[in-house]
Scaffold this motif. Structure first.
Motif, PDB file in Angstrom:
ATOM      1  N   HIS A 161       0.740  -1.153  -0.099  1.00 36.49           N
ATOM      2  CA  HIS A 161       0.055   0.171  -0.046  1.00 36.49           C
ATOM      3  C   HIS A 161       0.928   1.186  -0.037  1.00 36.49           C
ATOM      4  CE1 HIS A 161      -3.527  -2.327   2.068  1.00 36.49           C
ATOM      5  NE2 HIS A 161      -3.103  -3.014   1.050  1.00 36.49           N
ATOM      6  N   THR A 163       0.721   5.477   0.191  1.00 34.22           N
ATOM      7  CA  THR A 163      -0.140   6.637   0.365  1.00 34.22           C
ATOM      8  C   THR A 163       0.617   7.799   0.077  1.00 34.22           C
ATOM      9  OG1 THR A 163      -1.120   5.585   2.320  1.00 34.22           O
ATOM     10  CG2 THR A 163      -1.141   8.096   2.132  1.00 34.22           C
ATOM     11  N   PHE A 189      -8.778   3.101  -2.609  1.00 32.12           N
ATOM     12  CA  PHE A 189      -7.445   2.635  -3.403  1.00 32.12           C
ATOM     13  C   PHE A 189      -7.762   2.086  -4.664  1.00 32.12           C
ATOM     14  CE2 PHE A 189      -6.743   1.772   1.114  1.00 32.12           C
ATOM     15  CZ  PHE A 189      -5.502   1.786   1.151  1.00 32.12           C
ATOM     16  N   HIS A 204      -1.321  -1.085  -4.255  1.00 30.10           N
ATOM     17  CA  HIS A 204      -2.581  -0.441  -3.854  1.00 30.10           C
ATOM     18  C   HIS A 204      -2.329   0.966  -3.587  1.00 30.10           C
ATOM     19  CE1 HIS A 204      -4.849  -4.433  -2.735  1.00 30.10           C
ATOM     20  NE2 HIS A 204      -4.116  -4.667  -3.858  1.00 30.10           N
ATOM     21  N   GLU A 206      -3.237   4.988  -2.731  1.00 30.21           N
ATOM     22  CA  GLU A 206      -4.039   5.859  -1.989  1.00 30.21           C
ATOM     23  C   GLU A 206      -3.803   7.065  -2.030  1.00 30.21           C
ATOM     24  OE1 GLU A 206      -5.932   6.023   2.745  1.00 30.21           O
ATOM     25  OE2 GLU A 206      -3.916   5.585   2.243  1.00 30.21           O
TER      26      GLU A 206
END
Length: 318
Positions: A161, A163, A189, A204, A206
């Motif tokens: 993930h 960000t 996402f 993923h 974000e």
């Protein structure tokens, strides 16, 4: 020439001993290499993986004893996922985490898969992901000597993930330069996949423009590495990265694999790493991680390096 998936993730710990205890005795991962940061041999670099140290299963840690707390935010690798065989394994893990009083969230579905979020003793953000419905990059093999039943063991790295404050910039490098494909969306996402796809080959992404930049420390992730087949392909990737104007490290020989480092537009450190030669290069596969391993160029400094490191007892679980 394709990115094959996630190669490894490297994070920061302030205490190698406690880190070793959590990731081997509680999570049941195998310590496949006890070595040092090649750029700063005064600190440990610990590699946890499946039973053979397969590419795509490595979660590694640099020990920085004075590392402060992490203040989560953007420009970050915000969660590291770890794969397990099926949904039943998540139920086992929920009970195990409760037994050992490890902070965790309820089992939740994300992108069609059951997941279980948790934090280690330094607030490292982790997520167990079920492979029950997963297709794509093959998983590794849990270590048979782990204190966790093999059928429920961790099999490798899952989705990473990121960000960021501006998702379009990161999307552009993933898709236009690195050859990822957009695979779908869920919640906040967007999912990108490479190679054969599946949990072991996903990023993923974000976008959060409303929060500050992360202040890294113990419990934060330093970089993510992506798999390339061999050194020849790595050289080709270097040319591609340079053609697009990204400063890079050039090829770096890490002995167990060869690497290339660069920062994507939101300043997250990416590494491209070859699948080989692997962790059994200098140790018998049955005794990985039991003693301090040094690459040849550091071997002449072994005595000095060992003196500077706090003792860390690691041995095969019998």
């Amino acid at each position: 020439m394709k990115i094959k998936g996630i190669h490894h993730v490297s994070a920061i710990t302030a205490n190698a001993k406690k880190n070793y205890d959590f990731y081997t005795n509680l999570l049941g991962m195998r310590l496949v290499k006890k070595t040092v940061n090649q750029d700063d041999p005064s600190m440990y670099h610990l590699f946890y993986a499946d039973r053979e140290g397969s590419p795509g299963t490595d979660l590694t840690f640099f020990e920085i004893p004075r590392a402060g707390h992490t203040y989560p935010g953007t420009h970050s690798i915000s969660t590291t996922s770890l794969r397990v065989k099926d949904d039943q394994a998540l139920k086992y893990w929920k009970e195990r985490l409760e037994k050992f009083k490890v902070a965790h969230d309820p089992i939740t579905e994300r992108f069609g898969r059951k997941t279980l979020s948790l934090r280690d003793h330094e607030d490292q953000r982790l997520m167990l992901v079920s492979d029950e419905k997963n297709e794509g990059v093959e998983s590794g093999l849990p270590w048979e000597k782990a204190p966790v039943p093999q059928e429920h063991g961790i099999t490798g790295l899952g989705p990473i993930h990121l960000t960021v404050p501006d998702a379009e910039k990161t999307k552009n490098i993933l898709v236009d330069i690195m050859g990822f494909r957009e695979a779908g969306k869920y919640n906040e996402f967007t999912v990108f996949e490479s190679g054969q796809g599946g949990s072991g080959a996903e990023v993923h992404l974000e976008e959060r423009a409303d929060i500050p930049r992360e202040k890294p420390g113990r419990g934060s992730v330093h970089h993510v590495a992506f798999r390339v087949e061999n050194e020849k392909e790595l050289q080709q990737w270097q040319s591609i990265i340079q053609e697009h104007g990204f400063p890079n490290s050039g090829l770096v020989d890490r002995y167990y694999f060869k690497s290339l480092y660069f920062r994507e537009p939101n300043h997250i450190l990416f590494e491209l790493a070859t699948d080989g030669p692997g962790f059994a290069t200098d140790e018998d596969i049955d005794h990985l991680g039991e003693s301090l391993a040094l690459p040849p160029f550091l071997e002449e400094k072994r005595e000095e390096i060992e003196t500077s490191l706090a003792p860390l007892k690691t041995q095969s679980k019998e």
